[in-house]
Design an enzyme around this catalytic site. Structure first.
Site, PDB file in Angstrom:
ATOM      1  N   GLU A  17       0.859  -1.437  -0.050  1.00  0.00           N
ATOM      2  CA  GLU A  17      -0.072  -0.098   0.014  1.00  0.00           C
ATOM      3  C   GLU A  17       0.916   1.288   0.198  1.00  0.00           C
ATOM      4  O   GLU A  17       1.721   1.327   0.809  1.00  0.00           O
ATOM      5  CB  GLU A  17      -0.984  -0.006   1.081  1.00  0.00           C
ATOM      6  CG  GLU A  17      -1.744   1.159   1.243  1.00  0.00           C
ATOM      7  CD  GLU A  17      -2.749   1.310   2.450  1.00  0.00           C
ATOM      8  OE1 GLU A  17      -2.265   1.203   3.612  1.00  0.00           O
ATOM      9  OE2 GLU A  17      -4.058   1.853   2.216  1.00  0.00           O
ATOM     10  N   GLY A  51       3.731   1.273  10.611  1.00  0.00           N
ATOM     11  CA  GLY A  51       3.338   0.394  12.158  1.00  0.00           C
ATOM     12  C   GLY A  51       2.922  -0.889  11.859  1.00  0.00           C
ATOM     13  O   GLY A  51       3.291  -1.688  12.330  1.00  0.00           O
ATOM     14  N   ASN A  99      -3.100  -6.291   4.969  1.00  0.00           N
ATOM     15  CA  ASN A  99      -3.385  -7.026   4.010  1.00  0.00           C
ATOM     16  C   ASN A  99      -4.298  -8.335   4.652  1.00  0.00           C
ATOM     17  O   ASN A  99      -4.208  -8.582   5.574  1.00  0.00           O
ATOM     18  CB  ASN A  99      -2.064  -7.963   3.799  1.00  0.00           C
ATOM     19  CG  ASN A  99      -0.804  -7.127   3.911  1.00  0.00           C
ATOM     20  OD1 ASN A  99      -0.819  -6.083   2.995  1.00  0.00           O
ATOM     21  ND2 ASN A  99       0.501  -7.077   4.750  1.00  0.00           N
ATOM     22  N   HIS A 145      -6.998  -2.109  14.810  1.00  0.00           N
ATOM     23  CA  HIS A 145      -7.169  -0.993  13.504  1.00  0.00           C
ATOM     24  C   HIS A 145      -6.919  -1.945  12.457  1.00  0.00           C
ATOM     25  O   HIS A 145      -7.761  -1.980  11.594  1.00  0.00           O
ATOM     26  CB  HIS A 145      -6.080  -0.228  13.559  1.00  0.00           C
ATOM     27  CG  HIS A 145      -5.925   0.834  12.493  1.00  0.00           C
ATOM     28  ND1 HIS A 145      -5.927   2.098  12.647  1.00  0.00           N
ATOM     29  CD2 HIS A 145      -5.282   0.522  11.399  1.00  0.00           C
ATOM     30  CE1 HIS A 145      -5.428   2.609  11.414  1.00  0.00           C
ATOM     31  NE2 HIS A 145      -5.352   1.714  10.855  1.00  0.00           N
ATOM     32  N   GLU A 146      -6.054  -2.757  12.392  1.00  0.00           N
ATOM     33  CA  GLU A 146      -5.842  -3.822  11.383  1.00  0.00           C
ATOM     34  C   GLU A 146      -6.990  -4.725  10.829  1.00  0.00           C
ATOM     35  O   GLU A 146      -7.370  -4.983   9.714  1.00  0.00           O
ATOM     36  CB  GLU A 146      -4.505  -4.473  11.588  1.00  0.00           C
ATOM     37  CG  GLU A 146      -3.371  -3.481  11.502  1.00  0.00           C
ATOM     38  CD  GLU A 146      -3.205  -2.456  10.552  1.00  0.00           C
ATOM     39  OE1 GLU A 146      -3.671  -2.329   9.347  1.00  0.00           O
ATOM     40  OE2 GLU A 146      -2.500  -1.131  11.258  1.00  0.00           O
ATOM     41  N   HIS A 158      -9.831  -3.014   9.462  1.00  0.00           N
ATOM     42  CA  HIS A 158      -9.740  -2.883   7.977  1.00  0.00           C
ATOM     43  C   HIS A 158     -10.153  -3.987   6.919  1.00  0.00           C
ATOM     44  O   HIS A 158     -10.497  -4.228   6.110  1.00  0.00           O
ATOM     45  CB  HIS A 158      -8.261  -2.793   7.662  1.00  0.00           C
ATOM     46  CG  HIS A 158      -7.841  -1.558   7.778  1.00  0.00           C
ATOM     47  ND1 HIS A 158      -8.499  -0.103   7.083  1.00  0.00           N
ATOM     48  CD2 HIS A 158      -6.741  -0.847   8.494  1.00  0.00           C
ATOM     49  CE1 HIS A 158      -7.778   0.770   7.275  1.00  0.00           C
ATOM     50  NE2 HIS A 158      -6.562   0.592   7.991  1.00  0.00           N
ATOM     51  N   GLU A 209      -9.381   4.485   6.804  1.00  0.00           N
ATOM     52  CA  GLU A 209      -8.536   4.673   8.021  1.00  0.00           C
ATOM     53  C   GLU A 209      -9.319   5.465   8.900  1.00  0.00           C
ATOM     54  O   GLU A 209      -9.249   5.495   9.994  1.00  0.00           O
ATOM     55  CB  GLU A 209      -7.506   5.780   7.639  1.00  0.00           C
ATOM     56  CG  GLU A 209      -6.539   5.314   6.541  1.00  0.00           C
ATOM     57  CD  GLU A 209      -5.818   3.710   7.138  1.00  0.00           C
ATOM     58  OE1 GLU A 209      -5.934   3.270   8.280  1.00  0.00           O
ATOM     59  OE2 GLU A 209      -5.407   3.083   6.282  1.00  0.00           O
TER      60      GLU A 209
HETATM   61 ZN   LIG Z   1      -5.058   1.756   8.559  1.00  0.00          ZN
END
Ligand SMILES: [Zn+2]
Length: 804
Positions: A144, A272, A276, A308-309, A312, A331
């Site tokens: 990304e 950080g 994926n 957070h991940e 996503h 985000e």
């Molecule tokens: Zn993010």
């Protein structure tokens, strides 16, 4: 003007990718690859354009599937746009094929050579030292926003979704992992993976390493790390499934769409972490946790970054942005769930309140600059795309999403989110899709507050900044509310700024329920008159809990507010006062930061305020002042003033840990001690020095006290102290501890050491990873004695830093 967007007349349908990484071979480290892309022609054309970058192409061939005809082609390359344009060779194809035909499918086969760089983008190499001190190499990916094209030629834009079938050749002692489960048993030379769901290129990932994993009984959840660090993966391993379930539950049982989830601790990693699909990757210090070598703050960061991940996986991976203009749809939601999903698992961390002081208030600070940009921002070139991975796309978008939740109500918000995901899954979205999904329920449940979600939200997403509301009561029982864009440094153009927002006004009156954040009235124009919400002798406050993404100035006395048991609201008042919006009763003006010390406008009852949330907010504002007053002749006054404010807290929390401390108490103590030592308070300095003196004898200091102890000891110590800590850094097997020490090493006041340290961060020093160079710089930069040296260093070594 360069056009960076691919033409839309050809659509990729399926990729078959075969890679042969040669990570352990001599320089240049390379890999060979073959990609077969099945494409569908949407509109007849004589060329097909896709991306590649930093690859050496050997052959390109095209075959028309229906007729099994090979089509002679040649290609052109543009190294600015990374466009590879494949054209029909009309001489060789005479009378046969002149164009790629509408609705026909073709297979493009490309054989190429790629490079395992060390710059942490594309299919790059990373390494670590094993227990014998030998370097072990691995190859991993970070794509990304636009680096998949460095691993395989592809249509490298988020709207070109396709399915992917990946095979990776690897040595017998290694294994490959990718987005999908492996098909073969792992004894073969190739690891073949199941075909992915429909997804964009930037979320593809694969890693070839000798890592080991913690795995659950059903083998669908694993955390991978180098063998020497795997026991540090326990916390992530435990909390991961709970976080995934928390998000599912929040989304009204909308299930995680992938068959498995892997988390990987990558020794060298540029960001950080990365979301994926089904294979999230992290810096070691953001996924590996050990109680004795990581602070409570780090533990919180690990949990919230994982959340957070994981968020996503739905917001970004299942529903991807139509284009990077809508990065915030990824985000903003991921930032929102960091706090609100983790709160469902770590219930006593007070993350809903922390969101206000960490995310919302930092968004307000960033968005108060005249250089800010709208949340939905037009971007095209790789540089402009990279530039919006910022506080606006993350924290401001997250805060505006929270505001939306409050005006819609949580119930309508959740149903709207589920609907949005159901409609847009395996496809792409823009902001209108989100609003449409929200409107469905909103407009039917709230007729009396009728306002189209899109119309409201556009005022927040399509223009920069946010309003400050001024509320006055000149007439009896009536309030006049005006709105104006808030700018930290008002300029003449700012005065003319007539941006308006559609604001869901909320207020709470004395002794009422502060948890009620429902919209009392909508404000659209520049001013609005409403009746006073309560009798003359009772106070009220607008925007309790700061759910609106706005500030409000209040001309009433707020003296009684401190006693109200509502921390985010209290912290809001503090942030308001200490963020340049303080009303000075003597001058009748709102003072800016610089006059703050002299103005009498401070939070009325500091001595009785002991809570972490308001203090976090206050000290954030004080650090702004601290930076500007350091070295001036009024600094001693500032030190004395601030010390008086925090003295009780410092004595209450003490420079010692206790088993009974809550998570938030640990955070609070670290913060207050840091300030006490920074303000040169003698007891703090002596305690730190005394603790540090035991370190050389092999004593360990509790992780939460390490940073302040090391930093203070180095500020007041000599070269041998610095060396002691440096050796501790080099020997450490804990990325979290290393990161903490890197910060402390910048605290020395010895100029020779500072310069040596800066130089080590850019030379080929095998002990400081490239990913950490910036941390060295910022550690020195935030040291009053290092500030100027860091600046000179940047000037003198600009080329070297820019090229590295
Ligand atoms: Zn993010």
């Amino acid at each position: 003007v360069t056009d960076y967007r691919l033409p839309t007349n050809v659509k990729p349908v399926h990729y078959k990718i075969t890679l042969n990484p040669l990570i352990e071979d001599l320089d240049p480290r390379t890999f060979t690859g073959e990609v077969q892309i099945r494409v569908k022609i949407i509109e007849e054309t004589d060329s097909i354009t896709l991306h590649y970058n930093d690859l050496s192409i050997n052959t390109i061939s095209v075959n028309r599937i229906n007729t099994e005809t090979d089509i002679a082609v040649y290609h052109e390359y543009d190294n600015i746009t990374h466009f590879c344009t494949i054209r029909i060779n009309k001489v060789e194809n005479e009378d046969v094929e002149e164009t790629f035909k509408t609705n026909e499918e073709y297979i493009i086969t490309i054989n190429y050579l790629g490079y395992h760089r060390v710059d942490m983008y594309g299919f790059y190499r990373s390494s670590y030292k094993d227990e014998n001190g030998d370097t072990v190499w691995l190859a991993t990916t970070q794509f990304e926003p636009g680096n998949a094209r460095r691993a395989f030629p592809c249509f490298d834009e988020p709207a070109f979704k396709a399915t992917f079938e990946i095979s990776i050749l690897r040595k017998r002692n290694l294994q490959a992992i990718s987005n999908m489960p492996r098909k073969n048993d792992g004894n073969q030379l190739y690891d073949n993976f199941e075909t992915t769901r429909v997804m964009p290129t930037y979320l593809i990932a694969f890693i070839v390493s000798d890592f080991v994993a913690l795995e659950n009984d059903t083998e669908n959840f694993k955390v991978w790390a180098r063998k020497g660090a795997i026991e540090q993966a326990q916390y992530s391993f435990e909390i991961g499934p709970s976080l995934l379930h928390a998000i599912e539950e929040f989304l009204l049982d909308f299930k995680y769409p992938m068959p498995k989830m892997d988390e990987v601790a990558v020794p060298d990693f540029s960001a950080g972490a990365m979301e994926n699909w089904g294979l999230t990757t992290y810096r070691e210090r953001i996924i590996l946790y050990d109680k004795d070598h990581a602070t409570a703050g780090t533990k919180q960061q690990i949990a919230t970054v994982v959340a957070h991940e994981f968020a996503h996986q739905w917001f970004g991976d299942l529903v991807s942005p139509e284009w990077w203009n809508y990065l915030w749809l990824n985000e903003g939601f991921a930032t929102y769930f960091e706090s609100f999903a983790t709160d469902m698992v770590e219930r006593d961390w007070r993350l809903r309140e922390q969101f206000v002081v960490r995310d919302l208030q930092s968004a307000l600070a960033a968005d108060a600059l005249s250089t800010s940009h709208p949340i939905t921002q037009f971007v095209d070139s790789p540089n402009s795309i990279r530039s919006i991975f910022d506080t606006i796309s993350y924290e401001k978008a997250g805060s505006v999403i929270r505001m939306m939740e409050h005006f819609l109500t949580t119930e309508v918000f959740k149903e709207g989110l589920k609907r949005y995901l159901q409609i847009r899954q395996y496809s792409n979205a823009n902001e209108e899709h989100l609003y449409d999904a929200m409107n469905e329920k909103f407009l039917s449940t709230k007729p009396e507050l009728y306002e189209d979600v899109a119309k409201i939200m556009h005022t927040w997403t399509r223009q920069p900044g946010y309003p400050v509301l001024t509320i006055t009561s000149e007439e009896e029982n009536q309030l006049t509310i005006t709105q104006k864009r808030f700018l930290l440094t008002p300029t003449s153009t700012a005065e003319e700024d007539d941006s308006l927002w559609t604001i869901p006004l909320t207020y709470a009156v004395q002794d009422s329920n502060f948890d009620d954040t429902s919209t009392k009235q909508w404000m659209r124009g520049s001013s609005l008159k409403i009746s006073r919400p309560t009798e003359e002798n009772r106070w009220f406050i607008f925007n309790p809990q700061q759910t609106e993404n706005a500030l409000s100035r209040i001309t009433n006395s707020i003296a009684d507010m401190h006693s109200h048991n509502h921390y985010p609201t209290r912290s809001k008042i503090i942030s308001l006062n200490y963020h340049g919006k303080c009303y000075n009763k003597r001058t009748h003006k709102y003072d800016g930061h610089h006059s703050l010390y002299y103005s009498r406008c401070h939070y009325p009852r500091w001595s009785s305020e002991a809570d972490y949330i308001p203090w976090y907010s206050a000290l954030n504002a004080f650090s702004f002042l601290n930076l500007r007053l350091t070295g001036t002749d009024i600094y001693p006054l500032f030190q004395e003033y601030l010390w008086k404010l925090i003295q009780n807290l410092y004595e209450g929390l003490a420079f010692e840990e206790s088993d009974a401390d809550s998570h938030v108490t640990q955070l609070h103590r670290s913060l207050i001690i840091q300030w006490a030592c920074n303000l040169e308070h003698e007891h703090c300095i002596e305690t730190a020095k005394q603790k540090f003196s035991t370190v050389s004898n092999g004593n360990t200091i509790p992780a939460n006290l390490q940073s302040v102890t090391y930093c203070t000891a180095l500020r007041h110590g000599g070269e041998e102290d610095w060396d002691l800590l440096w050796n501790k850094y080099v020997d450490s097997n804990y990325a979290t501890e290393q990161s903490l020490i890197l910060g402390a090493l910048g605290c020395t006041t010895n100029q020779t050491l500072i310069n040596r340290y800066l130089m080590m961060s850019i030379t080929n020093n095998e002990n400081i990873r490239r990913q950490d160079s910036a941390s060295v710089f910022s550690a020195v930069y935030s040291n009053p004695e290092g500030f100027q040296l860091a600046f000179n260093f940047l000037q003198n070594n600009y080329d070297e830093i820019a090229n590295s």
